[in-house]
Design a protein around this motif. Sequence first.
Motif, PDB file in Angstrom:
ATOM      1  N   ARG A  66      -6.617  -5.310   0.501  1.00 48.48           N
ATOM      2  CA  ARG A  66      -7.538  -4.580  -0.380  1.00 48.48           C
ATOM      3  C   ARG A  66      -7.216  -3.082  -0.418  1.00 48.48           C
ATOM      4  NH1 ARG A  66     -12.756  -4.210   0.927  1.00 48.48           N
ATOM      5  NH2 ARG A  66     -12.398  -4.433   3.169  1.00 48.48           N
ATOM      6  N   PHE A  67      -6.762  -2.539   0.705  1.00 44.10           N
ATOM      7  CA  PHE A  67      -6.464  -1.109   0.796  1.00 44.10           C
ATOM      8  C   PHE A  67      -4.952  -0.910   0.823  1.00 44.10           C
ATOM      9  CE2 PHE A  67     -10.559   0.374   3.187  1.00 44.10           C
ATOM     10  CZ  PHE A  67     -11.335  -0.272   2.234  1.00 44.10           C
ATOM     11  N   THR A  68      -4.524   0.243   0.279  1.00 47.24           N
ATOM     12  CA  THR A  68      -3.106   0.603   0.306  1.00 47.24           C
ATOM     13  C   THR A  68      -2.960   2.045   0.749  1.00 47.24           C
ATOM     14  OG1 THR A  68      -2.626  -0.925  -1.514  1.00 47.24           O
ATOM     15  CG2 THR A  68      -0.977   0.755  -1.022  1.00 47.24           C
ATOM     16  N   ILE A  69      -2.148   2.266   1.777  1.00 44.28           N
ATOM     17  CA  ILE A  69      -1.860   3.619   2.236  1.00 44.28           C
ATOM     18  C   ILE A  69      -0.503   4.041   1.687  1.00 44.28           C
ATOM     19  CG2 ILE A  69      -0.775   2.831   4.397  1.00 44.28           C
ATOM     20  CD1 ILE A  69      -2.036   5.301   5.771  1.00 44.28           C
ATOM     21  N   SER A  70      -0.409   5.302   1.302  1.00 40.81           N
ATOM     22  CA  SER A  70       0.853   5.786   0.764  1.00 40.81           C
ATOM     23  C   SER A  70       1.014   7.264   1.078  1.00 40.81           C
ATOM     24  CB  SER A  70       0.919   5.549  -0.750  1.00 40.81           C
ATOM     25  OG  SER A  70      -0.108   6.247  -1.411  1.00 40.81           O
ATOM     26  N   ARG A  71       2.240   7.709   1.084  1.00 42.70           N
ATOM     27  CA  ARG A  71       2.549   9.123   1.303  1.00 42.70           C
ATOM     28  C   ARG A  71       2.719   9.810  -0.046  1.00 42.70           C
ATOM     29  NH1 ARG A  71       4.141  11.146   6.369  1.00 42.70           N
ATOM     30  NH2 ARG A  71       3.446   9.692   7.936  1.00 42.70           N
ATOM     31  N   GLY A  72       2.298  11.048  -0.101  1.00 45.35           N
ATOM     32  CA  GLY A  72       2.452  11.819  -1.309  1.00 45.35           C
ATOM     33  C   GLY A  72       3.816  12.495  -1.367  1.00 45.35           C
ATOM     34  N   ALA A  73       4.151  13.007  -2.551  1.00 45.09           N
ATOM     35  CA  ALA A  73       5.411  13.727  -2.717  1.00 45.09           C
ATOM     36  C   ALA A  73       5.383  15.046  -1.943  1.00 45.09           C
ATOM     37  CB  ALA A  73       5.667  13.995  -4.195  1.00 45.09           C
ATOM     38  N   ALA A  74       4.211  15.629  -1.851  1.00 44.32           N
ATOM     39  CA  ALA A  74       4.083  16.860  -1.072  1.00 44.32           C
ATOM     40  C   ALA A  74       4.162  16.539   0.413  1.00 44.32           C
ATOM     41  CB  ALA A  74       2.764  17.548  -1.393  1.00 44.32           C
ATOM     42  N   LYS A  75       4.665  17.454   1.159  1.00 40.29           N
ATOM     43  CA  LYS A  75       4.835  17.256   2.592  1.00 40.29           C
ATOM     44  C   LYS A  75       3.494  17.040   3.285  1.00 40.29           C
ATOM     45  CE  LYS A  75       7.030  19.622   6.491  1.00 40.29           C
ATOM     46  NZ  LYS A  75       7.705  20.878   6.900  1.00 40.29           N
TER      47      LYS A  75
END
Length: 124
Positions: A66-75
């Motif tokens: 149900r949940f998704t974690i992701s990294r952003g383009a910014a540091k």
Amino acid sequence: QVQLVESGGGLVQPGGSLRLSCAASGSTFSINTMGWFRQVPGKEREFVAVSWSGGRTYYGASVKGRFTISRGAAKNTVYLQMNSLKPEDTAVYYCAGNPYDNNWYARPLGYVYWGQGTQVTVAS
């Protein structure tokens, strides 16, 4: 001094979606491990998800699928996309970080940086 700041919490109906954001300031280095925890009054802080800078992710059983974690383009930014929300997802959500990888990524003691928390309420 590293600070983590969360945003994006609020009130949503059951079955709805929310996206939480977390950004680190004051860091000149990369934070390898960034995770999300949640807590309700009277209970221990619960692991939600973790993301490593190499791309791996891992989820708690109650949110997997149900949940998704992701990294952003910014540091040193991380997001938590929350779908199919349930009333039991209601909690204060905290962003956490550690410059290094460790075996305690599903426990609060595995992190050295914490945000102030953002309230998520799932109710009709």
